[in-house]
Design an enzyme around this catalytic site. Structure first.
Site, PDB file in Angstrom:
ATOM      1  CD  GLU A   1      -3.118  -1.045   0.370  1.00  0.00           C
ATOM      2  OE1 GLU A   1      -2.842  -0.192  -0.387  1.00  0.00           O
ATOM      3  OE2 GLU A   1      -3.817  -2.003   0.270  1.00  0.00           O
TER       4      GLU A   1
ATOM      5  CB  CYS B   1      -2.146   6.412   1.961  1.00  0.00           C
ATOM      6  SG  CYS B   1      -3.616   5.690   2.712  1.00  0.00           S
TER       7      CYS B   1
HETATM    8  P1  NAD Z   1       8.246   5.345   4.310  1.00  0.00           P
HETATM    9  O1  NAD Z   1       8.359   4.430   3.052  1.00  0.00           O
HETATM   10  O2  NAD Z   1       9.478   6.302   4.659  1.00  0.00           O
HETATM   11  O3  NAD Z   1       8.678   4.126   5.822  1.00  0.00           O
HETATM   12  C1  NAD Z   1       7.635   3.310   5.798  1.00  0.00           C
HETATM   13  C2  NAD Z   1       8.210   2.181   6.860  1.00  0.00           C
HETATM   14  O4  NAD Z   1       9.198   1.489   5.881  1.00  0.00           O
HETATM   15  C3  NAD Z   1       8.930   2.709   8.047  1.00  0.00           C
HETATM   16  O5  NAD Z   1       8.520   1.828   8.959  1.00  0.00           O
HETATM   17  C4  NAD Z   1      10.467   2.612   7.506  1.00  0.00           C
HETATM   18  O6  NAD Z   1      11.044   2.415   8.814  1.00  0.00           O
HETATM   19  C5  NAD Z   1      10.475   1.337   6.708  1.00  0.00           C
HETATM   20  N1  NAD Z   1      11.583   1.223   5.840  1.00  0.00           N
HETATM   21  C6  NAD Z   1      12.176   2.166   5.400  1.00  0.00           C
HETATM   22  N2  NAD Z   1      13.348   1.680   4.462  1.00  0.00           N
HETATM   23  C7  NAD Z   1      12.898   0.435   4.467  1.00  0.00           C
HETATM   24  C8  NAD Z   1      13.546  -0.778   3.478  1.00  0.00           C
HETATM   25  N3  NAD Z   1      14.550  -0.490   2.685  1.00  0.00           N
HETATM   26  N4  NAD Z   1      13.154  -1.985   3.640  1.00  0.00           N
HETATM   27  C9  NAD Z   1      11.996  -2.150   4.550  1.00  0.00           C
HETATM   28  N5  NAD Z   1      11.463  -1.325   5.182  1.00  0.00           N
HETATM   29  C10 NAD Z   1      11.911   0.042   5.208  1.00  0.00           C
HETATM   30  O7  NAD Z   1       6.662   5.917   4.302  1.00  0.00           O
HETATM   31  P2  NAD Z   1       6.334   6.914   5.543  1.00  0.00           P
HETATM   32  O8  NAD Z   1       7.045   8.214   5.380  1.00  0.00           O
HETATM   33  O9  NAD Z   1       6.317   6.562   6.859  1.00  0.00           O
HETATM   34  O10 NAD Z   1       4.963   7.192   5.220  1.00  0.00           O
HETATM   35  C11 NAD Z   1       4.255   8.018   4.342  1.00  0.00           C
HETATM   36  C12 NAD Z   1       3.964   7.343   2.928  1.00  0.00           C
HETATM   37  O11 NAD Z   1       3.269   6.121   3.096  1.00  0.00           O
HETATM   38  C13 NAD Z   1       3.380   8.284   1.892  1.00  0.00           C
HETATM   39  O12 NAD Z   1       3.725   8.240   0.583  1.00  0.00           O
HETATM   40  C14 NAD Z   1       1.802   7.734   1.944  1.00  0.00           C
HETATM   41  O13 NAD Z   1       0.863   7.962   0.785  1.00  0.00           O
HETATM   42  C15 NAD Z   1       2.120   6.068   2.128  1.00  0.00           C
HETATM   43  N6  NAD Z   1       1.029   5.624   2.823  1.00  0.00           N
HETATM   44  C16 NAD Z   1       0.298   4.641   2.001  1.00  0.00           C
HETATM   45  C17 NAD Z   1      -1.017   4.170   2.490  1.00  0.00           C
HETATM   46  C18 NAD Z   1      -1.623   3.294   1.775  1.00  0.00           C
HETATM   47  O14 NAD Z   1      -2.530   2.499   2.231  1.00  0.00           O
HETATM   48  N7  NAD Z   1      -1.425   3.179   0.386  1.00  0.00           N
HETATM   49  C19 NAD Z   1      -1.356   4.517   3.864  1.00  0.00           C
HETATM   50  C20 NAD Z   1      -0.429   5.208   4.586  1.00  0.00           C
HETATM   51  C21 NAD Z   1       0.655   6.022   4.150  1.00  0.00           C
END
Ligand code: NAD
Length: 477
Positions: free
Chosen positions: A251, A285
């Site tokens: 997501e 999101c």
């Molecule tokens: P992010 O991708 O920076 O981080 C999300 C998670 O991934 C964190 O727990 C982080 O530690 C982890 N992470 C980072 N690098 C990683 C790697 N290489 N491998 C595995 N895990 C890793 O996202 P964010 O800034 O926390 O969230 C905001 C984003 O999330 C926005 O783009 C938003 O649109 C999206 N979002 C999507 C949904 C949906 O349902 N589609 C819901 C909420 C947020």
């Protein structure tokens, strides 16, 4: 902006104390509204992750052996446990994430967490007879995958954790959760509460950084990763999951468009449009992130939105009057600030906001409406993930649809019209996982949710969501 109210409820303090480590590395978590200390989170390592995976793997066969009925009973008890601690959970969430207690924010999120837990428990999933023609009899079953990794973001940390964990548990998997490094306390508190009723090892949580997330996404003992976060991280997870052919539900980011047709009543739609865009202060999101408004109603829609937006108080989350809060972190503040500045530099007209008070503590960015903006502006083309809505004028519907589809992501979209049939015809032309008519962003535990294009793949919620947490197995004969 309303003044801070430094309330520290006993139950919230107890819950924070429960998740605060007494040994090992820990770090400060600061309140995004005030800069004050919320608490300390453990800094778990990749070695801690290894141990958590071993525990989850050991617990999985007995959990699977309980069967759907008993697991569902335990999920209902977990939902009851959330409800019993709802106020304390909402306070931790409000202080760490920044979202106000009221409005569609912290209390609403905790309510959704228990609601989705109950839905995962209650959704029926029977084996399907797919062929029964006298010669062949084939049934489709869904077996447990094993250990699931759940990696989450910072915007709706408790609700999204439940979205990932509840269906995984229901299907007989155990789970290792890796919360965002920005909001670990909210998730640690939630899991401490549900673990009061779940058997040991069934839900493990590892509060580490991106390195721990990456290790989880490539670990050979993890059968599936549920990931919610940015598209860039989603792509990294696809790469790191390749060697072990992990199942993935992704997501990812969105940049949802809303199209307003000329037949609307501007004042009647304004509040729905406002909350579609500004829910959780835009850090959602599937929030409405680009609004395309027909020239005939453009000025009236802008005016109605300004009236609504002005009336929505922004401030410290624990103040009961507020419904909008700060950005959760400074990086996100800087993104919003840069995008609004680029819109101004491009000649767009700021109707409201756009002028953060940098002398105030916290990451507050004012509610911002930007009109007469070019569709190619970075504020339109990039995901702002904050309280700044670009409003683009259109004259030709085909052109509006082309602009709505003109980005690489496709999580949600909306059509606003008095003519539902026309709105449905437009929905069919929009490249998005969900299209709302005269609303934006509302999700339901029984309606599958997922993205088109680079917003990800896989579905959450309802029967489809349960199936995504199982291994399909055909029993033939
Ligand atoms: P992010 O991708 O920076 O981080 C999300 C998670 O991934 C964190 O727990 C982080 O530690 C982890 N992470 C980072 N690098 C990683 C790697 N290489 N491998 C595995 N895990 C890793 O996202 P964010 O800034 O926390 O969230 C905001 C984003 O999330 C926005 O783009 C938003 O649109 C999206 N979002 C999507 C949904 C949906 O349902 N589609 C819901 C909420 C947020």
């Amino acid at each position: 902006m309303n003044s801070p109210i430094p309330v520290l409820e006993d139950t919230q303090a107890d819950l924070l104390a429960e998740v605060t480590p007494h040994t090992g590395e820990r770090r400060e978590i600061l309140d995004p509204a005030t800069g004050g200390l919320v608490g300390h989170a453990p800094v778990h390592s990749v070695d801690d992750l290894e141990r958590a995976i071993v525990r989850a793997k050991a617990a999985q066969p007995a959990w699977a052996a309980l069967g759907h009925e008993r697991r569902s009973e335990l999920l209902l008890l977990a939902a009851d446990a959330i409800d019993a601690e709802a106020e304390a959970l909402a306070h931790v969430l409000s202080r760490e994430q920044g979202k106000p207690l009221n409005g569609p924010n912290a209390r609403f999120e905790v309510g959704a967490a228990s609601g989705w837990m109950r839905a995962a428990a209650a959704t029926p999933l029977d084996a399907e007879v797919v062929v029964d023609d006298g010669e062949t009899r084939a049934e489709l079953h869904y077996r447990p995958i094993g250990v699931v990794g759940a990696i989450g973001p910072w915007n709706w940390p408790q609700m999204i954790t439940v979205w990932q964990v509840a269906p995984a548990l229901r299907m007989g998997n155990t789970v290792v959760v890796k919360p965002s490094e920005y909001t670990p306390l909210s998730v640690l508190a939630l899991i401490a509460v549900i673990n009061r009723v779940l058997p040991e090892g069934v839900v493990e949580v590892v509060s580490g950084g991106r390195d721990v997330g990456a290790a989880l996404a490539s670990h050979p003992s993890i059968g599936k990763v549920m990931f919610t976060g940015s598209t860039a991280t989603g792509k990294a997870i696809i790469r790191s999951s390749a060697d072990t052919v992990k199942r993935l539900t992704l997501e990812l980011g969105g940049n949802d468009a809303g199209i307003v047709l000329p037949d609307v009543d501007p004042t009647a739609i304004a509040e729905g449009v406002f909350w579609g865009a500004f829910i959780n202060t835009g850090q959602t999101c599937a929030a409405l992130k680009r609004l395309y408004v027909h020239d005939d109603v453009y000025d009236a829609v802008c005016e109605a939105l300004v009236d609504i937006a002005r009336a929505m108080p922004m401030g410290v989350g624990l103040d009961e009057a507020n419904v909008l809060g700060p950005l959760q972190n400074r990086q996100q503040f800087d993104i919003v600030d840069r995008l609004v500045d680029s819109a101004k530099a491009g000649g767009a007209r700021v109707l409201l906001g756009g002028d953060p008070d940098r002398t105030q503590p916290g990451n507050f960015y004012p509610t911002t409406l930007v009109a007469d903006i070019d569709d190619r502006s970075p504020l339109v083309q990039e995901e702002q993930f904050g309280p700044a809505l670009p409003i683009i004028r259109y004259r030709d519907l085909d052109e509006a649809i082309a602009m709505a589809n003109g980005v690489e992501v496709g999580l949600g979209a909306s059509v606003w019209s008095a003519d539902r049939d026309e709105a449905r015809r437009i929905a069919a032309r929009l490249e998005a996982g969900t299209v709302w008519i005269n609303a934006h962003g509302a999700v339901h535990p029984m309606a599958p949710f997922g993205g088109a294009k680079q917003s990800g793949y896989g579905l959450e919620f309802g029967v489809e969501g349960l199936k995504a947490l199982g291994v399909p197995q055909v029993v033939n004969g």
